[in-house]
Design a protein around this motif. Structure first.
Motif, short mmCIF file in Angstrom:
data_model
loop_
_atom_site.label_atom_id
_atom_site.label_comp_id
_atom_site.label_asym_id
_atom_site.label_seq_id
_atom_site.Cartn_x
_atom_site.Cartn_y
_atom_site.Cartn_z
N VAL A 112 16.97 66.73 30.20
CA VAL A 112 17.21 67.45 31.45
C VAL A 112 16.02 67.20 32.38
O VAL A 112 14.87 67.40 31.98
N THR A 113 16.31 66.75 33.60
CA THR A 113 15.28 66.53 34.62
C THR A 113 15.66 67.28 35.88
O THR A 113 16.76 67.09 36.41
N PHE A 114 14.76 68.11 36.38
CA PHE A 114 15.03 68.86 37.60
C PHE A 114 14.63 68.04 38.82
O PHE A 114 13.52 67.51 38.90
N ILE A 115 15.56 67.95 39.76
CA ILE A 115 15.35 67.23 41.02
C ILE A 115 14.82 68.18 42.08
O ILE A 115 14.00 67.80 42.92
N THR A 116 15.29 69.41 42.06
CA THR A 116 14.79 70.46 42.95
C THR A 116 14.47 71.68 42.09
O THR A 116 15.02 71.85 40.99
N PRO A 117 13.60 72.55 42.56
CA PRO A 117 13.13 73.67 41.72
C PRO A 117 14.24 74.63 41.28
O PRO A 117 15.17 74.93 42.04
N LEU A 118 14.11 75.11 40.05
CA LEU A 118 15.01 76.08 39.48
C LEU A 118 14.41 77.48 39.62
O LEU A 118 13.32 77.75 39.11
N LYS A 119 15.13 78.36 40.33
CA LYS A 119 14.71 79.76 40.47
C LYS A 119 15.69 80.61 39.69
O LYS A 119 16.74 80.99 40.20
N TYR A 173 22.56 75.76 48.33
CA TYR A 173 21.86 75.02 49.39
C TYR A 173 20.75 74.14 48.81
O TYR A 173 19.67 74.05 49.36
N GLY A 174 21.06 73.50 47.67
CA GLY A 174 20.21 72.43 47.18
C GLY A 174 19.28 72.74 46.04
O GLY A 174 18.75 71.84 45.41
N MET A 175 19.02 74.03 45.75
CA MET A 175 18.07 74.38 44.70
C MET A 175 18.71 74.27 43.31
O MET A 175 19.94 74.32 43.16
N GLY A 176 17.87 74.12 42.29
CA GLY A 176 18.35 74.09 40.92
C GLY A 176 19.18 72.90 40.56
O GLY A 176 20.03 72.94 39.67
N GLN A 177 18.93 71.74 41.24
CA GLN A 177 19.67 70.51 40.95
C GLN A 177 18.99 69.77 39.81
O GLN A 177 17.77 69.63 39.78
N TYR A 178 19.79 69.27 38.86
CA TYR A 178 19.22 68.55 37.71
C TYR A 178 20.12 67.38 37.32
O TYR A 178 21.26 67.27 37.75
N ARG A 179 19.55 66.51 36.48
CA ARG A 179 20.29 65.39 35.91
C ARG A 179 20.14 65.39 34.40
O ARG A 179 19.07 65.72 33.87
N LEU A 180 21.20 64.99 33.72
CA LEU A 180 21.20 64.88 32.26
C LEU A 180 20.97 63.44 31.83
O LEU A 180 21.31 62.50 32.56
N ALA A 181 20.46 63.28 30.64
CA ALA A 181 20.29 61.94 30.03
C ALA A 181 20.40 62.08 28.53
O ALA A 181 19.97 63.08 27.95
N TRP A 182 21.02 61.06 27.88
CA TRP A 182 21.10 61.05 26.43
C TRP A 182 21.21 59.63 25.91
O TRP A 182 21.43 58.70 26.65
N SER A 220 6.50 78.47 52.07
CA SER A 220 7.85 78.13 51.59
C SER A 220 8.08 78.68 50.19
O SER A 220 8.38 77.93 49.26
N PRO A 221 7.99 80.00 50.00
CA PRO A 221 8.17 80.56 48.65
C PRO A 221 9.56 80.31 48.08
O PRO A 221 9.74 80.23 46.87
N ALA A 222 10.56 80.15 48.97
CA ALA A 222 11.93 79.90 48.50
C ALA A 222 12.07 78.56 47.81
O ALA A 222 13.03 78.33 47.08
N LEU A 223 11.11 77.64 48.04
CA LEU A 223 11.18 76.31 47.43
C LEU A 223 10.35 76.21 46.16
O LEU A 223 10.19 75.13 45.61
N SER A 224 9.83 77.34 45.69
CA SER A 224 9.10 77.35 44.42
C SER A 224 10.08 77.49 43.26
O SER A 224 11.21 77.97 43.44
N GLY A 225 9.65 77.06 42.08
CA GLY A 225 10.50 77.19 40.90
C GLY A 225 10.10 76.23 39.80
O GLY A 225 9.10 75.50 39.92
N VAL A 226 10.86 76.22 38.73
CA VAL A 226 10.58 75.37 37.58
C VAL A 226 11.00 73.93 37.88
O VAL A 226 12.12 73.69 38.36
N MET A 227 10.10 72.99 37.63
CA MET A 227 10.37 71.57 37.79
C MET A 227 10.01 70.85 36.49
O MET A 227 9.59 71.46 35.52
N GLY A 228 10.16 69.52 36.49
CA GLY A 228 9.79 68.73 35.32
C GLY A 228 11.00 68.28 34.51
O GLY A 228 12.13 68.27 35.00
#
Length: 306
Positions: free
Chosen positions: A187-194, A297-306, A260-268
């Motif tokens: 799992v890779t986050f593209i935008t921060p997860l709140k 509106y764009g937050m919490g976007q991720y991609r899967l890989a296996w 921009s506190p709304a753009l903070s969150g878990v990444m990586g």
């Protein structure tokens, strides 16, 4: 799982990509108002609660009204918004570029109003430019994407979209179009997860909470907008989610600061380990639906890989 949606791609032309993308991440209230003004038959300055407005698409898709069934409300709580934008991550576009793409997923009842969503997005860009938020910007092309991202053009410029050419996607097709995982999924986050837990935004990644939250999001969207209630085996799925473990943990909390506190969150990124046979539909749909606060509106976007 009776879950249907369309996946649109917008190609946008502008001389001010960075300002426009920054604006789009905070454009929620402006987009909602653009949609309301477009569909309001009374051309009212504010949304009316009169009986004649009960079939208004704005009320059906933006009001997030609770259902009439108390047991369903306990299960699904407040309905999510049935549309999800995916914008480019900050810094992912070239300074010399004049075009970029973003996507929009419309779930269930929402894709019956594809033309209105496209019209509202065009209006958002026009009004944002007039308000001085960014340089002039316009939608050059709108495409409907299939399971593999292959496009079918449905509109060019300001021409009305050909909604008869929309490609309708479903949960089974999304899963079938991907390789079946063994017992490990990246799992890779593209935008921060709140993501909230016990009322507080989480500052670290919790694999079980991540999967359970995806299950709740997908089931709520399915119930409110696709007319299907997912109760069979849900408890077993939750138990499987609780057994998910982290094999690799490269997640971190990205603090965007006070501006921009709304753009903070878990990444990586990281690798999840467990039995994904029953959980795969939720994980795969989550790539389109995102997760957490600001998901539409764009937050919490991720991609899967296996």
């Amino acid at each position: 799982m009776d879950f249907s949606f369309v996946h649109l791609r917008f190609t946008i032309h502008t001389r001010d990509i960075f300002s426009l993308i920054s604006y789009l991440y905070r454009s929620g209230p402006d987009f909602a108002e653009a949609f309301r003004r477009l569909v309001c038959r009374k051309k009212a300055l504010e949304c009316s609660s009169s009986p004649g407005c009960t079939d208004c698409p704005y009320r059906a898709l933006f009001s997030q009204q609770l259902g009439a069934d108390p047991s369903a409300v306990r299960c699904h709580q407040k309905p999510p918004l049935p549309f999800i934008f995916s914008f480019p991550a900050h810094g992912d576009t070239s300074k010399q570029a004049t075009d970029f793409t973003c996507t929009l997923a419309l779930v269930g009842k929402a894709f019956n109003h594809t033309a209105e969503f496209i019209g509202a997005f065009r209006s958002l860009l026009a009004k944002g430019h007039k308000a001085g938020q960014f340089a002039e910007a316009a939608v050059f092309l709108v495409e409907s994407l299939d399971f593999h991202g292959n496009p079918t053009a449905i509109a060019r410029g300001e021409v009305a979209p050909d909604t008869g050419s929309l490609v309708i996607l479903d949960a089974q097709g999304v899963v079938d179009s991907r390789c079946r995982p063994t017992d490990a999924v990246g799992v890779t986050f593209i935008t921060p997860l709140k993501l909230a837990k016990t009322g507080k935004i989480m500052c670290s990644f919790d694999a079980g909470q991540f999967v359970r939250s995806l299950m709740r999001r997908v089931s709520a969207l399915t119930y409110y907008y696709c007319g299907y209630e997912m109760r069979d085996n849900f408890r077993e799925y939750a138990h499987a989610a609780n057994r998910i473990e982290l094999l690799e943990d490269n997640f971190f909390y990205a603090d965007a600061g006070r501006r921009s506190p709304a753009l903070s969150g878990v990444m990586g990124d990281g690798v999840l380990n467990g039995d994904f046979n029953d959980l795969m539909p939720f994980l795969a749909l989550g790539e389109y639906l995102h997760l957490g606060k600001g998901a539409s509106y764009g937050m919490g976007q991720y991609r899967l890989a296996w």
